[in-house]
Design an enzyme around this catalytic site. Structure first.
Site, PDB file in Angstrom:
ATOM      1  N   VAL A 111       0.833  -1.202   0.000  1.00 17.87           N
ATOM      2  CA  VAL A 111       0.000   0.000   0.000  1.00 17.87           C
ATOM      3  C   VAL A 111       0.863   1.246   0.000  1.00 17.87           C
ATOM      4  CG1 VAL A 111      -1.687   1.303   1.336  1.00 17.87           C
ATOM      5  CG2 VAL A 111      -1.942  -1.155   1.085  1.00 17.87           C
ATOM      6  N   ALA A 112       1.987   1.211   0.752  1.00 19.33           N
ATOM      7  CA  ALA A 112       2.876   2.369   0.810  1.00 19.33           C
ATOM      8  C   ALA A 112       3.552   2.631  -0.527  1.00 19.33           C
ATOM      9  CB  ALA A 112       3.936   2.153   1.885  1.00 19.33           C
TER      10      ALA A 112
ATOM     11  N   GLU B 137      -2.174   5.298  -4.221  1.00 25.08           N
ATOM     12  CA  GLU B 137      -3.565   4.930  -4.487  1.00 25.08           C
ATOM     13  C   GLU B 137      -4.378   6.093  -5.034  1.00 25.08           C
ATOM     14  OE1 GLU B 137      -1.975   4.371  -1.736  1.00 25.08           O
ATOM     15  OE2 GLU B 137      -2.120   2.270  -1.135  1.00 25.08           O
TER      16      GLU B 137
ATOM     17  N   ASP C 137      -7.218  23.204 -41.211  1.00 26.55           N
ATOM     18  CA  ASP C 137      -7.953  23.485 -42.444  1.00 26.55           C
ATOM     19  C   ASP C 137      -8.002  24.989 -42.633  1.00 26.55           C
ATOM     20  OD1 ASP C 137      -9.582  22.601 -44.694  1.00 26.55           O
ATOM     21  OD2 ASP C 137     -11.224  23.596 -43.652  1.00 26.55           O
TER      22      ASP C 137
ATOM     23  N   ASP D  39     -13.482  21.805 -39.858  1.00 27.26           N
ATOM     24  CA  ASP D  39     -14.920  21.978 -39.685  1.00 27.26           C
ATOM     25  C   ASP D  39     -15.735  21.132 -40.648  1.00 27.26           C
ATOM     26  OD1 ASP D  39     -14.180  23.351 -41.923  1.00 27.26           O
ATOM     27  OD2 ASP D  39     -15.198  25.218 -41.422  1.00 27.26           O
TER      28      ASP D  39
ATOM     29  N   ASN E  14       4.970   8.786  -1.006  1.00 26.30           N
ATOM     30  CA  ASN E  14       4.966   7.325  -0.946  1.00 26.30           C
ATOM     31  C   ASN E  14       6.372   6.758  -0.799  1.00 26.30           C
ATOM     32  OD1 ASN E  14       2.282   7.909  -1.757  1.00 26.30           O
ATOM     33  ND2 ASN E  14       2.101   5.828  -2.528  1.00 26.30           N
TER      34      ASN E  14
ATOM     35  N   GLU F 231       7.204   6.905   2.742  1.00 26.97           N
ATOM     36  CA  GLU F 231       6.567   5.830   3.515  1.00 26.97           C
ATOM     37  C   GLU F 231       7.296   4.504   3.311  1.00 26.97           C
ATOM     38  OE1 GLU F 231       2.667   6.038   1.912  1.00 26.97           O
ATOM     39  OE2 GLU F 231       2.373   8.109   2.552  1.00 26.97           O
TER      40      GLU F 231
ATOM     41  N   THR G 285      -5.028  12.688   3.619  1.00 31.01           N
ATOM     42  CA  THR G 285      -4.148  13.832   3.889  1.00 31.01           C
ATOM     43  C   THR G 285      -3.293  14.201   2.678  1.00 31.01           C
ATOM     44  OG1 THR G 285      -2.488  12.354   4.837  1.00 31.01           O
ATOM     45  CG2 THR G 285      -4.060  13.326   6.346  1.00 31.01           C
ATOM     46  N   ASP G 286      -2.954  13.239   1.814  1.00 27.01           N
ATOM     47  CA  ASP G 286      -2.206  13.555   0.594  1.00 27.01           C
ATOM     48  C   ASP G 286      -3.119  13.952  -0.564  1.00 27.01           C
ATOM     49  OD1 ASP G 286       0.058  12.980   1.913  1.00 27.01           O
ATOM     50  OD2 ASP G 286       0.553  11.153   0.820  1.00 27.01           O
TER      51      ASP G 286
END
Length: 922
Positions: free
Chosen positions: A298-299, A303, A345, A660, A726, A729, A757-758
């Site tokens: 997870v770290a 995510e 064009d 167009d 990350n 972490e 928090t991030d």
């Protein structure tokens, strides 16, 4: 994706109908030009050829769209982490991770809800009804019931219901701008027999599905229906053009693969060290080791990154919509910022698609007409006739009332005219009903204060004829006399003039003077002006006679052009400063295209201009070798435009295509960024595009590029922020494992930090205003990763600062103050979260400090940090949250350490920016 095709039994249609006479084409199709097909023939051919409609591919099922959202590698990492958490019976972690995965999939599904509608829009261009001759009588039938061999009747205002070979024409002119890019209606001639391989825009004996008859009448034999038409071939090009991933999608995929490798290696190493018996490892329990591995997984994975990227792009989409650029496909917000070529064009994009009088030559004077487009306000400035006209701003304004010769020429243009003006939706702008050339003469007259209608009584008229190349009307003047007003090609008008009006006087027009006027005309034509000569004759017969078109008084030359947009030149200059190469790709005439390109400063001395038939002589390899040196393409078809876009992409360029018309749609779809015009653009091009310009303003592309570059910069900033956090972490967890410490952070704590928090500061970094020099930078290399090696090193360094701060806090609490493990975890949890919040200030710029940027230039970041800090405090201090986040209350001394350590990373980074700037100055 499969497309419904015409029945397999359908026989081939006659090849090159434009290269054979009408009788031969009818004979091939066993069609009676006079009586049309019989009911039996129609029934058999409908069974053979199918309906006259465009095939449409079936939509992708909703479940397949949903499943496709899970193919992102970062999402795969999260799913693996959720499985590991479930094995370890960490149910809160499992539920939280899976919730994030589902939320990300739903957001992606919503963004793709409006995909692949181009063929449906193409069908709207098909004529709903058609007039057809069958069994000797004229009938009105649904257009989809037409079959090859049908005899259709056309008149002004009709949509062409199928591709057809003309068999009879009466002054027929067809507006083909939507199919070929030709800005003026094309004059058609049933008697013409053309060479094989004649360009689409030059096939004067053919009419095509999706075009409009604007004048005259015609009869035609249908030669192609449904998917066999030119419009159907464009539909096929659209369907079979496989979309490629955008640069951002490619870079994020590369980043995801790197993260998977890092994640698996780290988890495997630490898992082995934890499970292996001493002295190799620690001999830990399997469940506890698995719990640690989930925390590490997870770290290692940001995510929040997929969700933050999607939301940041969506917010960028809203900002661009406020600046008249509507993005239909979310990743294109970023892709536009990496564009290196804009293939545009001409008609309706670089020009106004409004024929406008630019210049009038009367006597020895030249008058420049200001005020482009169908706006009845402008000015007339007098200039000398020797040499090209100077800059109009340096010339004096002339009132037409003080220039009687000019007023006479404008009066002839207004009176010898069958067009009408009516107010358009935009205030102060007029809409032309009828021929655009005649509309331009009306608007020029209105700028001089003339009434844009036939105030005088029309006695009789000699209509325009392609053979005669002139038109005359006879009107009754206020004194009761009859006066003829004539306009037409200069080579047809001048020989019929015996005198000239100059300086208010009449003078004889001799051969030398005729040649002098012809030289003026040649010089104007060399600047791609379309020329008309105007003349008159007083006291003519009130009864129709062609003999009156002689002994005329020459009144002047009128030069007109579909003018460039006022803002296009400045936009092109800005593009060049930003390292973007503008390229014109048009179906218009080479001389017109080159003249417009020069007026816009789009072409340079080193660049080339090539035509469609020159492209036909090049294979794809040769085109790819030369494409980067070509600035103007003229007389091109849909296939040519597609080849040019592919050639540039094969050279590693990131290509945007604006357009167009229907003919632009395949190249628009194939480009990295397809840009359609919102007002004048066809439905098919809008639906095939990635972005629509709501104001049809080429300058809006430049603003969109600026916004796209700013958004990509912001993506790099918050990806840097998320990965540095990350990395901090992961390094913290790895350090703790290597040192033999207890697991310092629980998986739910890491997930909370990464998502809550991030997440808010990362999103706020996506709202950072563009830096001042963003449009002076060169485009990013198309294959440059989101994270370069240099930025990657900075991420590791910054992550090390965050990890060091958390490790010091955990060590002090657990080993210096001998606190219990829950208290030490609470300290580490707060230091990690709050240091990352402070570090977000340092991520606003790689070179500028927060005071230099302006403390309050991004108020969203301050708000995000405040909210995240309050949520973090609530998670660690409120009693009911302790059990969820594995926290306990801590004392004042712990909080002092937490605050001091949390400020260390941002302080170090900001001081380093100042030192680096000082070193650069010296």
């Amino acid at each position: 994706m499969a497309m419904d095709q015409p029945p397999a039994s359908q026989p081939p249609l006659p090849p090159a109908a434009y290269a054979a006479d009408a009788a031969a084409v009818a004979a091939r199709l066993e069609a009676d030009v006079q009586r049309g097909l019989t009911a039996e023939q129609v029934a058999k051919r409908r069974e053979q050829y199918g309906s006259n409609r465009l095939a449409e591919a079936p939509p992708i099922p909703l479940w397949r769209r949903f499943v496709a959202q899970f193919k992102e590698l970062v999402v795969g990492i999260l799913i693996v982490a959720a499985i590991l958490a479930a094995i370890a019976r960490e149910w809160p972690d499992t539920v939280a991770i899976l919730a994030i995965v589902l939320l990300n999939a739903l957001m992606g599904l919503i963004q793709e809800a409006r995909a692949e509608q181009a063929l449906a829009a193409l069908r709207k261009l098909s004529s709903p009804m058609a007039r057809v001759v069958r069994e000797g009588s004229q009938q009105v039938v649904p257009a989809e019931e037409l079959v090859p061999g049908d005899h259709v009747e056309l008149e002004a205002g009709d949509n062409v219901p199928a591709d057809a070979r003309l068999v009879r024409t009466t002054e027929l002119r067809v507006q083909e701008a939507a199919l070929t890019g030709e800005s003026e209606p094309v004059e058609k001639n049933a008697d013409a027999v053309l060479e094989p391989h004649t360009a689409l825009g030059d096939r004067r004996n053919m009419v095509y599905l999706g075009t409009v008859a604007v004048a005259g009448k015609a009869g035609a034999i249908v030669v192609a229906t449904g998917m066999a038409t030119e419009l159907g071939r464009i539909a096929g090009l659209l369907q079979y053009e496989r979309p490629e991933p955008t640069p951002l999608q490619r870079r994020l995929s590369e980043l995801g693969r790197v993260l998977i490798v890092v994640c698996l290696v780290l988890v495997a190493v630490i898992f082995a060290l934890q499970v292996a018996p001493p002295p190799i490892g620690r001999g830990g329990e399997f469940v506890e080791v698995l719990r640690t591995s989930v925390s590490l997984a997870v770290a290692a994975v940001p995510e929040g990154m997929p969700a933050v990227v999607t939301i940041a792009l969506a917010l960028g989409l809203q900002r661009m919509a406020r600046r008249n650029a509507l993005v239909r496909k979310l990743p294109s917000v970023e892709t536009l910022g990496s564009v290196t070529y804009i293939c545009s064009d001409k008609t309706g994009t670089l020009t106004r698609n409004e024929m406008t009088v630019r210049e009038i030559v009367v006597g020895e004077k030249r008058y420049l007409v200001e005020g482009a487009g169908y706006v009845p306000h402008g000015a007339f400035r007098a200039a000398a006739l020797d040499g090209p006209p100077p800059d109009a701003s340096s010339l004096a304004v002339v009132s037409p009332a003080d220039a009687p010769d000019l007023l006479d020429a404008l009066t002839i243009g207004v009176r010898c005219n069958n067009a009408h003006l009516q107010p358009a939706e935009e205030e102060g702008v007029w809409q032309v009903i009828g021929d655009p050339t005649e509309g331009a003469l009306l608007v020029a007259g209105m700028k001089a204060g003339l009434q844009a209608d036939r105030a005088a009584e029309v006695l009789w008229e000699i209509p325009f004829d392609s053979r005669r190349k002139r038109m005359s009307v006879v009107v009754r003047q206020e004194d009761g006399s009859a006066t003829m007003f004539t306009k037409g090609a200069p080579e047809e008008i001048l020989p019929r003039c015996s005198s000239e009006r100059a300086d208010g006087n009449m003078r004889k027009l001799d051969e030398a003077r005729r040649q002098e006027i012809a030289r003026y005309g040649a010089e104007m034509a060399g600047r791609a002006l379309r020329l008309l000569a105007v003349a008159y004759r007083e006291k003519v017969s009130e009864s129709p006679t062609h003999d009156e078109e002689s002994d005329l008084v020459f009144a002047g030359l009128v030069g007109m052009m579909d003018p460039p947009r006022d803002e296009a030149r400045a936009a092109i200059h800005t593009c060049r400063a930003a390292g973007i190469v503008p390229v014109m790709i048009t179906g218009d005439h080479p001389a017109t295209a080159v003249a417009i390109a020069r007026e816009l400063a789009l072409s340079s001395k080193e660049s080339r201009a090539v035509s469609g038939w020159e492209l036909d002589e090049m294979d794809d390899a040769a085109l790819a070798q030369q494409a980067e040196n070509i600035s103007v393409y003229s007389r091109v078809t849909a296939e040519h435009k597609l080849r040019v876009v592919k050639a540039l992409k094969s050279r590693g360029q990131t290509v945007a295509m604006t357009g167009d018309g229907v003919n632009d749609a395949p190249a628009v779809k194939a480009a990295d960024v397809g840009i359609a015009m919102g007002k004048t653009g066809s439905d098919v091009t809008r639906e095939a595009s990635d972005m629509v310009l709501l104001d049809d303003n080429f300058a809006s592309i430049v603003r969109a590029v600026e916004e796209g570059r700013g958004i990509y910069d912001n993506i790099q900033k918050f990806v840097h922020y998320l990965l540095a956090c990350n990395a901090g972490e992961v390094l913290f967890m790895f350090l703790a494992t290597a040192a033999g410490w207890p697991v310092p952070l629980a998986a739910i704590q890491i997930l909370w930090i990464n998502l809550v928090t991030d997440g808010l500061p990362a999103l706020a970094l996506g709202l950072e205003p563009p830096e001042p020099d963003i449009m002076q930078r060169k485009p990013r290399p198309p294959r440059e990763p989101v994270i370069t090696w240099r930025r990657g090193a900075a991420i590791l360094l910054h992550g090390s600062l965050v990890a060091a701060a958390a490790a010091v806090g955990f060590y002090i609490a657990l080993f210096v103050w001998n606190a219990k493990l829950p208290e030490a975890r609470t300290v580490a949890f707060n230091v990690m979260a709050l240091s990352q919040l402070g570090f977000s200030f340092a991520c606003r710029s790689q070179t500028r400090t927060m005071p230099q940027l302006g403390p309050f230039s991004n108020p969203a970041l301050f708000l995000a940090i405040a909210v995240s800090a309050l949520l973090q405090l609530a998670a660690t201090t409120l009693p009911f949250s302790h059990g969820i986040f594995d926290c306990v209350p801590v004392g004042r001394d712990f909080w002092i350490v937490i605050v001091i350590l949390a400020l260390v990373p941002v302080t170090v980074v900001e001081v380093w920016k100042l030192l680096a700037a000082a070193l650069r100055r010296h």
